[in-house]
Design a protein around this motif. Structure first.
Motif, mmCIF file in Angstrom:
data_model
loop_
_atom_site.group_PDB
_atom_site.id
_atom_site.type_symbol
_atom_site.label_atom_id
_atom_site.label_comp_id
_atom_site.label_asym_id
_atom_site.label_seq_id
_atom_site.Cartn_x
_atom_site.Cartn_y
_atom_site.Cartn_z
ATOM 1 N N VAL A 48 0.836 -1.193 0.000
ATOM 2 C CA VAL A 48 0.000 0.000 0.000
ATOM 3 C C VAL A 48 0.876 1.250 0.000
ATOM 4 O O VAL A 48 2.097 1.182 0.182
ATOM 5 C CB VAL A 48 -0.948 0.022 1.215
ATOM 6 C CG1 VAL A 48 -1.880 -1.191 1.195
ATOM 7 C CG2 VAL A 48 -0.161 0.063 2.528
ATOM 8 N N SER A 49 0.226 2.403 -0.180
ATOM 9 C CA SER A 49 0.964 3.660 -0.294
ATOM 10 C C SER A 49 1.396 4.227 1.048
ATOM 11 O O SER A 49 2.486 4.788 1.163
ATOM 12 C CB SER A 49 0.102 4.704 -1.025
ATOM 13 O OG SER A 49 -0.176 4.312 -2.347
ATOM 14 N N SER A 94 4.892 1.152 0.759
ATOM 15 C CA SER A 94 5.906 1.485 -0.249
ATOM 16 C C SER A 94 6.158 2.979 -0.385
ATOM 17 O O SER A 94 7.177 3.380 -0.943
ATOM 18 C CB SER A 94 5.479 0.948 -1.617
ATOM 19 O OG SER A 94 4.442 1.751 -2.174
ATOM 20 N N GLY A 95 5.223 3.830 0.093
ATOM 21 C CA GLY A 95 5.367 5.253 -0.162
ATOM 22 C C GLY A 95 5.298 5.587 -1.637
ATOM 23 O O GLY A 95 5.810 6.611 -2.080
ATOM 24 N N ASP A 96 4.673 4.700 -2.429
ATOM 25 C CA ASP A 96 4.548 4.871 -3.890
ATOM 26 C C ASP A 96 5.903 4.891 -4.586
ATOM 27 O O ASP A 96 6.103 5.617 -5.561
ATOM 28 C CB ASP A 96 3.763 6.147 -4.232
ATOM 29 C CG ASP A 96 2.292 6.021 -3.902
ATOM 30 O OD1 ASP A 96 1.788 4.884 -3.889
ATOM 31 O OD2 ASP A 96 1.645 7.049 -3.650
ATOM 32 N N ARG A 97 6.824 4.074 -4.103
ATOM 33 C CA ARG A 97 8.140 3.973 -4.744
ATOM 34 C C ARG A 97 8.513 2.501 -4.920
ATOM 35 O O ARG A 97 8.439 1.722 -3.978
ATOM 36 C CB ARG A 97 9.210 4.663 -3.890
ATOM 37 C CG ARG A 97 9.127 6.168 -3.873
ATOM 38 C CD ARG A 97 9.743 6.786 -5.118
ATOM 39 N NE ARG A 97 11.163 6.497 -5.189
ATOM 40 C CZ ARG A 97 12.113 7.300 -4.655
ATOM 41 N NH1 ARG A 97 11.756 8.407 -4.028
ATOM 42 N NH2 ARG A 97 13.387 6.997 -4.763
ATOM 43 N N ASP A 98 8.908 2.128 -6.142
ATOM 44 C CA ASP A 98 9.306 0.747 -6.386
ATOM 45 C C ASP A 98 10.534 0.350 -5.583
ATOM 46 O O ASP A 98 10.697 -0.805 -5.188
ATOM 47 C CB ASP A 98 9.586 0.535 -7.879
ATOM 48 C CG ASP A 98 8.310 0.270 -8.664
ATOM 49 O OD1 ASP A 98 7.383 -0.324 -8.087
ATOM 50 O OD2 ASP A 98 8.233 0.672 -9.830
ATOM 51 N N HIS A 121 -5.970 0.738 7.811
ATOM 52 C CA HIS A 121 -7.347 0.593 7.330
ATOM 53 C C HIS A 121 -7.564 -0.755 6.640
ATOM 54 O O HIS A 121 -8.636 -1.363 6.779
ATOM 55 C CB HIS A 121 -7.678 1.746 6.375
ATOM 56 C CG HIS A 121 -7.935 3.033 7.069
ATOM 57 N ND1 HIS A 121 -7.448 4.250 6.613
ATOM 58 C CD2 HIS A 121 -8.631 3.324 8.209
ATOM 59 C CE1 HIS A 121 -7.841 5.211 7.433
ATOM 60 N NE2 HIS A 121 -8.544 4.669 8.404
ATOM 61 N N LEU A 122 -6.565 -1.230 5.905
ATOM 62 C CA LEU A 122 -6.712 -2.516 5.233
ATOM 63 C C LEU A 122 -6.869 -3.641 6.247
ATOM 64 O O LEU A 122 -7.758 -4.495 6.122
ATOM 65 C CB LEU A 122 -5.505 -2.781 4.331
ATOM 66 C CG LEU A 122 -5.469 -4.143 3.627
ATOM 67 C CD1 LEU A 122 -6.727 -4.372 2.801
ATOM 68 C CD2 LEU A 122 -4.226 -4.253 2.747
#
Length: 273
Positions: free
Chosen positions: A127-128, A153-157, A135-136
């Motif tokens: 998740v981001s 992940s903080g929206d990072r691969d 929440h998940l």
């Protein structure tokens, strides 16, 4: 055979999630950030605020704190902790996710927090944000399902490049990405394409031919693709699920006692709360 194909697909998926390499900063043993040291009062107030205002299940707040996944800057600011595994299997906290300090911001994506799930559940969700993780797992508890392990992940691969994170992903039976990295967007686009094909087939099966059928199929496909791109809104889903659970509890005060065995919170030692 089918089993071999599944294993090959799983290996390919794991490789695509983890193809990036750790940065020198991630591997440096000397870089640490000061950890928050909230008082017991702040911890209690913060836990109550998450449950009352953010619709996080109280058991999830407890488990997240016990695992070292979460701390508090103040009662209104939860912080999510990343770790570097040391020799001997010990974990050293290296980063706080959620604060505003420049050094914290620079490391936000380097050391992803991990909220462990139930044993023996081998599902992993990516998740981001830390709130998405809370929440998940709240949704899973309210639905009576085993909690998955959740990686932030903080929206990072490159968040999935650390060896201990790769190990979590590669040992999972099922990995689902909900973040907004390029790999996750490609993952969801593929799922959206499958949904669009299914929507088109369903429309055709309902004998909606010609321009009307084509328009309906495109509309269903576009909506599915748009939702796949945005990803799930876990906060809104948790709010709705929490409100429904509260209404059910008010209507049937004995519902908690009737809850089936095995749908509680599994702590690391296997105890159910």
């Amino acid at each position: 055979n089918l089993q071999a194909l599944r294993e090959a697909e799983k290996a390919s998926a794991s490789e695509s999630y983890c193809r990036s390499k750790p940065s020198p900063l991630q591997l440096s043993p000397g870089y640490l950030l000061p950890m928050p040291t909230p008082s017991r009062e702040i911890e209690q107030e913060g836990a109550e605020a998450l449950a009352a205002q953010k619709h996080v299940h109280p058991d999830i707040v407890f488990v997240a704190s016990e695992q070292g996944f979460m701390s508090f800057e103040d009662a209104d600011t939860p912080l999510f902790l990343g770790y570097r595994p040391d020799a001997g299997g010990q974990k050293t906290p290296v980063c706080v996710h959620g604060g505003e300090a420049a050094r914290t911001e620079a490391l936000r994506h380097q050391f992803p927090p991990v909220l462990r799930g139930d044993y023996p559940c081998r599902r992993v969700d990516v998740v981001s944000s830390g709130m998405d993780a809370l929440h998940l797992q709240t949704l899973q508890v309210l639905a009576g399902r085993p909690r998955s392990t959740v990686i932030v992940s903080g929206d990072r691969d490159d968040a999935l490049s650390m060896p201990h994170i790769r190990e979590i992903v590669q040992s999972a039976e099922h990995v689902e990405r909900h973040d907004m990295t390029p790999a996750a967007r490609a993952h969801r686009a593929k799922a959206g394409a499958v949904t669009r094909v299914g929507a088109a087939g369903e429309v055709h099966g309902q004998t909606m031919h010609g321009s009307l059928g084509s328009a309906a199929a495109r509309l269903a496909g576009n909506e599915a693709g748009e939702q796949a791109h945005k990803g799930p809104n876990f906060a809104d889903q948790a709010r709705q699920a929490s409100e429904a659970a509260q209404k059910q509890a008010a209507a049937d005060p004995g519902a908690h006692e009737k809850q089936p065995a095995g749908t509680g919170i599994h702590l690391p030692g296997g105890r159910i709360v």
